[in-house]
Design a protein around this motif. Structure first.
Motif, mmCIF file in Angstrom:
data_model
loop_
_atom_site.group_PDB
_atom_site.id
_atom_site.type_symbol
_atom_site.label_atom_id
_atom_site.label_comp_id
_atom_site.label_asym_id
_atom_site.label_seq_id
_atom_site.Cartn_x
_atom_site.Cartn_y
_atom_site.Cartn_z
ATOM 1 N N ARG A 97 -90.774 0.859 42.462
ATOM 2 C CA ARG A 97 -90.880 1.443 41.127
ATOM 3 C C ARG A 97 -90.255 0.517 40.084
ATOM 4 O O ARG A 97 -89.185 -0.068 40.318
ATOM 5 C CB ARG A 97 -90.139 2.790 41.100
ATOM 6 C CG ARG A 97 -90.294 3.577 39.825
ATOM 7 C CD ARG A 97 -89.641 4.937 39.979
ATOM 8 N NE ARG A 97 -88.201 4.825 40.134
ATOM 9 C CZ ARG A 97 -87.335 4.800 39.122
ATOM 10 N NH1 ARG A 97 -87.769 4.886 37.883
ATOM 11 N NH2 ARG A 97 -86.043 4.715 39.339
ATOM 12 N N ARG A 133 -82.262 -1.249 44.513
ATOM 13 C CA ARG A 133 -81.365 -1.125 45.669
ATOM 14 C C ARG A 133 -82.184 -0.971 46.955
ATOM 15 O O ARG A 133 -81.727 -1.313 48.025
ATOM 16 C CB ARG A 133 -80.442 0.073 45.465
ATOM 17 C CG ARG A 133 -81.171 1.373 45.110
ATOM 18 C CD ARG A 133 -80.189 2.384 44.551
ATOM 19 N NE ARG A 133 -80.840 3.613 44.110
ATOM 20 C CZ ARG A 133 -80.327 4.414 43.191
ATOM 21 N NH1 ARG A 133 -79.192 4.102 42.600
ATOM 22 N NH2 ARG A 133 -80.932 5.532 42.844
ATOM 23 N N VAL A 134 -83.415 -0.461 46.801
ATOM 24 C CA VAL A 134 -84.285 -0.299 47.973
ATOM 25 C C VAL A 134 -84.655 -1.677 48.538
ATOM 26 O O VAL A 134 -84.616 -1.908 49.752
ATOM 27 C CB VAL A 134 -85.562 0.487 47.591
ATOM 28 C CG1 VAL A 134 -86.512 0.579 48.776
ATOM 29 C CG2 VAL A 134 -85.211 1.876 47.068
ATOM 30 N N PRO A 143 -91.095 3.720 47.871
ATOM 31 C CA PRO A 143 -89.967 4.655 48.017
ATOM 32 C C PRO A 143 -90.106 5.913 47.162
ATOM 33 O O PRO A 143 -89.425 6.910 47.411
ATOM 34 C CB PRO A 143 -88.759 3.832 47.569
ATOM 35 C CG PRO A 143 -89.320 2.768 46.692
ATOM 36 C CD PRO A 143 -90.696 2.478 47.209
ATOM 37 N N GLY A 144 -90.931 5.861 46.148
ATOM 38 C CA GLY A 144 -91.055 6.980 45.231
ATOM 39 C C GLY A 144 -89.841 7.068 44.320
ATOM 40 O O GLY A 144 -88.774 6.570 44.671
ATOM 41 N N ARG A 170 -74.534 9.765 45.375
ATOM 42 C CA ARG A 170 -75.385 8.828 44.625
ATOM 43 C C ARG A 170 -74.690 8.580 43.296
ATOM 44 O O ARG A 170 -74.207 9.516 42.647
ATOM 45 C CB ARG A 170 -76.770 9.419 44.382
ATOM 46 C CG ARG A 170 -77.547 8.586 43.363
ATOM 47 C CD ARG A 170 -78.974 8.979 43.255
ATOM 48 N NE ARG A 170 -79.712 8.551 44.428
ATOM 49 C CZ ARG A 170 -81.048 8.591 44.498
ATOM 50 N NH1 ARG A 170 -81.754 9.037 43.481
ATOM 51 N NH2 ARG A 170 -81.671 8.176 45.582
HETATM 52 N N1 ASP Z 1 -85.827 6.709 44.922
HETATM 53 C C1 ASP Z 1 -85.411 5.336 45.036
HETATM 54 C C2 ASP Z 1 -83.998 5.138 44.506
HETATM 55 O O1 ASP Z 1 -83.323 6.088 44.194
HETATM 56 C C3 ASP Z 1 -86.381 4.420 44.400
HETATM 57 C C4 ASP Z 1 -86.549 4.584 42.919
HETATM 58 O O2 ASP Z 1 -85.975 5.468 42.299
HETATM 59 O O3 ASP Z 1 -87.249 3.745 42.378
HETATM 60 O O4 ASP Z 1 -83.564 4.014 44.407
#
Ligand code: ASP
Length: 306
Positions: A221, A167-168, A261-262, A106
């Motif tokens: 988010r 990105r989601v 997505p959290g 990541r």
């Molecule tokens: N967990 C997801 C991401 O890493 C969504 C977010 O953080 O808003 O993109």
């Protein structure tokens, strides 16, 4: 699936996505039966390399790899040689020299996983790169939809919120449209980049239009860490004009799935009533995430590294 890396859903074919989902569904069923010991990655190693904070994605990849029988090492970037100025490519080469098989990365920069994938022999899985893609998140969303609604084809999926920084949203748009779903997007104009229609999205001008008759409603988010300028006046106003509460949700199909997505900003993207309500599948998404990551890791990792 016959590829070295999983960098994004933009690159995958519908058949490859279906293959990941089908295997993911069987892993999810096994997890529900309490079966956590598999051997697909026995004798292989997986390293997680996260340059950005994460709770669920990192834990989920690490558990997935362990449940598949792999040896797992997690690099904490805060205490690694990255802090001494080592480049991503050099870090990758060092891990490669240890004969490691899979790297899950990541990174705050879009394109970083591709750069790594081009320089290492190990399989590379993108665990989220900047504002670009988060393929396993979209795959877990699709797995949740497929499990509950049978097929993705023909579904209407509304995605609301901070589309620009998400990105989601991008990975879901690529994946869902490839499998024949209708993807509707809505958010403040400042958070809706141009050109989404070219990727097959329907850009809506109100929450109600996006949600009307939808099979699933996904809140995103607000990415406060990626906002340079104020793209909306306040969180309170965002909730009032762009968030999803019970009243907005009532426009969707009866029993429509609510996804997020959290991590959730409770009361901003989704009201507490919606998060805790009967239609919410947010916790179920977490189990789908574990299952789909088991699927991705076993499909990629079964091939010898290059
Ligand atoms: N967990 C997801 C991401 O890493 C969504 C977010 O953080 O808003 O993109």
């Amino acid at each position: 699936m016959n590829r070295k890396d999983l960098l994004g859903l933009y690159d995958l074919s519908a058949e490859e996505i279906e293959e990941i989902l089908t295997l993911g569904l069987s892993y999810k069923a096994a997890l529900k039966r309490g079966e956590k010991e598999h051997s697909a990655l026995k004798g292989r190693s997986v390293i997680t390399l996260f340059y950005e904070n994460s709770t669920r994605t990192r834990t989920s990849f690490e558990l997935a790899a362990k449940f598949l029988g792999a040896k797992v090492v997690s690099i904490s970037v805060a205490t690694s040689s990255v802090q001494k100025g080592e480049t991503l490519v050099d870090t990758g080469k060092t891990l490669d020299a240890m004969k490691n098989d899979v790297i899950v990365i990541r990174h705050p920069m879009g394109g970083a996983p591709k750069l790594l994938a081009d320089t290492v022999k190990a399989h590379v899985v993108n665990g989220g790169d900047g504002m670009n893609e988060h393929p396993t998140q979209a795959l877990l969303d699709m797995l949740t939809l497929k499990e509950h609604l049978g097929s993705i084809k023909g579904l209407k999926v509304a995605i609301l919120g901070d589309i620009r920084h998400s990105r989601v949203a991008k990975s879901n748009l690529y994946g869902l449209t490839k499998l024949g779903a209708e993807v509707r997007l809505f958010g403040p104009k400042t958070l809706l980049p141009e050109g989404l229609e070219r990727e097959g999205a329907i850009v809506c001008s109100s929450r109600e239009e996006a949600v009307k008759g939808a099979d699933a409603v996904m809140g995103l988010r607000i990415q406060l860490e990626r906002q340079k300028a104020g793209n909306f006046p306040s969180l309170g106003e965002f909730a009032k004009y762009y968030g999803v509460d019970e009243q907005v949700l009532s426009h969707a199909k009866k029993g429509a799935l609510v996804l997020h997505p959290g991590p959730v900003n409770r009361g901003v993207e989704l009201s507490s009533g919606v998060i805790d309500g009967a239609q919410s599948h947010i916790e179920d998404q977490v189990l789908s995430g574990l299952a789909v990551r088991m699927s991705v890791l076993s499909l990629l990792g079964k091939e010898e590294r290059a």
